[in-house]
Design a protein around this motif. Structure first.
Motif, PDB file in Angstrom:
ATOM      1  N   THR A  73      14.246   5.928  57.925  1.00 23.71           N
ATOM      2  CA  THR A  73      13.948   4.496  57.802  1.00 23.71           C
ATOM      3  C   THR A  73      12.438   4.255  57.684  1.00 23.71           C
ATOM      4  O   THR A  73      11.999   3.354  56.966  1.00 23.71           O
ATOM      5  CB  THR A  73      14.531   3.710  58.987  1.00 23.71           C
ATOM      6  OG1 THR A  73      14.047   4.261  60.216  1.00 23.71           O
ATOM      7  CG2 THR A  73      16.053   3.770  58.986  1.00 23.71           C
ATOM      8  N   LYS A  74      11.643   5.076  58.363  1.00 29.34           N
ATOM      9  CA  LYS A  74      10.182   4.965  58.238  1.00 29.34           C
ATOM     10  C   LYS A  74       9.756   5.345  56.817  1.00 29.34           C
ATOM     11  O   LYS A  74       8.886   4.698  56.221  1.00 29.34           O
ATOM     12  CB  LYS A  74       9.491   5.855  59.270  1.00 29.34           C
ATOM     13  CG  LYS A  74       7.968   5.728  59.243  1.00 29.34           C
ATOM     14  CD  LYS A  74       7.318   6.595  60.316  1.00 29.34           C
ATOM     15  CE  LYS A  74       5.790   6.472  60.244  1.00 29.34           C
ATOM     16  NZ  LYS A  74       5.124   7.324  61.265  1.00 29.34           N
ATOM     17  N   SER A  77      10.451   2.541  54.516  1.00 33.25           N
ATOM     18  CA  SER A  77       9.490   1.461  54.734  1.00 33.25           C
ATOM     19  C   SER A  77       8.177   1.745  54.015  1.00 33.25           C
ATOM     20  O   SER A  77       7.595   0.860  53.368  1.00 33.25           O
ATOM     21  CB  SER A  77       9.240   1.270  56.237  1.00 33.25           C
ATOM     22  OG  SER A  77       8.266   0.285  56.458  1.00 33.25           O
ATOM     23  N   ALA A 112      21.354   3.654  58.615  1.00 36.29           N
ATOM     24  CA  ALA A 112      20.640   4.295  57.505  1.00 36.29           C
ATOM     25  C   ALA A 112      21.047   3.704  56.159  1.00 36.29           C
ATOM     26  O   ALA A 112      20.204   3.483  55.288  1.00 36.29           O
ATOM     27  CB  ALA A 112      20.898   5.800  57.522  1.00 36.29           C
ATOM     28  N   CYS A 115      19.513   0.173  55.618  1.00 37.67           N
ATOM     29  CA  CYS A 115      18.093   0.251  55.306  1.00 37.67           C
ATOM     30  C   CYS A 115      17.870   0.809  53.894  1.00 37.67           C
ATOM     31  O   CYS A 115      17.138   0.224  53.091  1.00 37.67           O
ATOM     32  CB  CYS A 115      17.391   1.139  56.334  1.00 37.67           C
ATOM     33  SG  CYS A 115      15.678   1.522  55.930  1.00 37.67           S
ATOM     34  N   THR A 116      18.523   1.921  53.597  1.00 37.54           N
ATOM     35  CA  THR A 116      18.266   2.640  52.348  1.00 37.54           C
ATOM     36  C   THR A 116      18.718   1.865  51.126  1.00 37.54           C
ATOM     37  O   THR A 116      18.049   1.889  50.086  1.00 37.54           O
ATOM     38  CB  THR A 116      18.945   4.027  52.397  1.00 37.54           C
ATOM     39  OG1 THR A 116      18.478   4.733  53.550  1.00 37.54           O
ATOM     40  CG2 THR A 116      18.628   4.845  51.154  1.00 37.54           C
TER      41      THR A 116
END
Length: 366
Positions: A73-74, A77, A112, A115-116
């Protein structure tokens, strides 16, 4: 001409390894790139290259998926902040990583995926999870259909399509699509055209196995708005092409008072590489205006001698009372990679508001 597999090149991996090192400070970029180019990487086709990159990424990430998700996730970002184009196919391995290494950890995979998919669509990656955890995942897809991000909302529809092209089938939803109708209900009035297009394609998928269910859904939304009518029209396209009676009735399409004349093929023998030419006249003999949908059915010769029909749209418009129109069309038989032509007998028909006319024959020769 560049090939799709060439999106994975030295420039891409140099850049990606620099970004990855911000997430994994211990990463040795030279070793990472060397692992990428191992195992005859340059000889692999696109999909095998993508899977190989996924596996190499896994070697660099924490071995436990629980620990890997915050890193992933980082990474997403940072890529988003640097305005990377996530829609680029190159980053699909990030979604594949979740499918391959998160399949036994549904809770963290949900985090995940959400987010992705806002960076690179996870519509393919989510399907193994729907198969393994159907109830939990379809509930989650329903929640995602109300997500603030249009990319997540689209994902809820696209990922649950029963027959998503180039993807793993979802037999349970092909058999019973009722869970996804709840998702589509939430998305029918979505403000984003990208989402609405997915809904239409999803409905079209379902219509191939459950036309009656799709027609019942269409009736609920008939005339609700210009946007919802457009979704339904696109979602019923296969049923319209096949002349499904309920669909023709839905659009009040019939051949009453419509006269077809002079249907002729002017090239009864067509050489591969050239075109079939045909013409006809159509007249609205009614005293009121009438919508006329015109299509033609081309019966291609198959290798086994059978004929296979493919429908092509000519037009759909309102004809004024007693309006008459002459129409000429050419159908190319130029060699293309997506269709192999077989010589011999072929046939051509016209479809007027979904109702098929007589068939005319022509020969295709080399």
């Amino acid at each position: 001409m560049s090939l799709i597999k060439d999106i994975y090149n030295e420039t891409f991996f140099n850049h990606f390894s620099m970004v990855l090192k911000q997430v994994l400070p211990e990463l040795n970029q030279a070793d990472f790139i060397a692992q990428i180019y191992s195992d005859n990487f340059l000889e692999k086709e696109w999909k095998d290259r993508m899977i190989h990159v996924t596996d190499v990424l896994h070697l660099s990430m924490p071995k436990q998926f629980e620990a890997a998700v915050p890193k992933l996730t980082k990474l997403i970002s940072i890529l988003q902040q640097s305005q990377e184009r996530g829609e680029s196919l190159a980053y699909i391995f990030l979604a594949e990583y979740i499918a391959r290494y998160g399949i036994n950890d549904i809770e963290r995979s949900i985090i995940a995926l959400e987010c992705t998919t806002q960076f690179i669509s996870c519509e393919f990656a989510v399907r193994p999870f729907i198969i393994k955890y159907p109830d939990q995942m379809l509930h989650q897809m329903l929640l995602w259909s109300k997500h603030p991000s249009h990319k997540v909302r689209r994902f809820s529809s696209e990922g649950s399509r029963p027959k998503l092209p180039w993807s793993m089938a979802l037999p349970q939803l092909q058999k019973d699509p009722s869970p996804t109708f709840k998702i589509l209900q939430n998305l029918m009035q979505d403000p984003h055209p990208w989402v609405r297009k997915s809904v239409a394609n999803h409905l079209n998928d379902i219509s191939k196995d459950h036309p009656d269910k799709v027609m019942a859904f269409a009736e609920q939304w008939k005339g609700m708005s210009k946007e919802t009518d457009a979704i339904i029209k696109h979602g019923l396209r296969t049923l319209l092409k096949s002349g499904y009676p309920q669909t023709l009735s839905y659009y009040e399409l019939n051949d009453t008072g419509i006269e077809l004349e002079g249907f002729v093929i002017s090239t009864p023998v067509v050489t591969i590489g050239n075109a079939l030419c045909f013409s006809f006249e159509i007249e609205n003999q009614n005293t009121n205006a009438k919508t006329i949908r015109l299509e033609y059915g081309l019966y291609y010769q198959k290798a086994n001698g059978q004929l296979n029909k493919k429908v092509f749209k000519i037009s759909e418009r309102e004809f004024k009372p007693l309006e008459k129109s002459k129409i000429q069309r050419n159908q190319s038989f130029k060699i293309i990679t997506t269709r192999k032509f077989h010589t011999g007998l072929h046939q051509l028909s016209l479809l007027i508001n979904g109702i098929e006319s007589e068939k005319l024959s022509f020969q295709l020769v080399e």
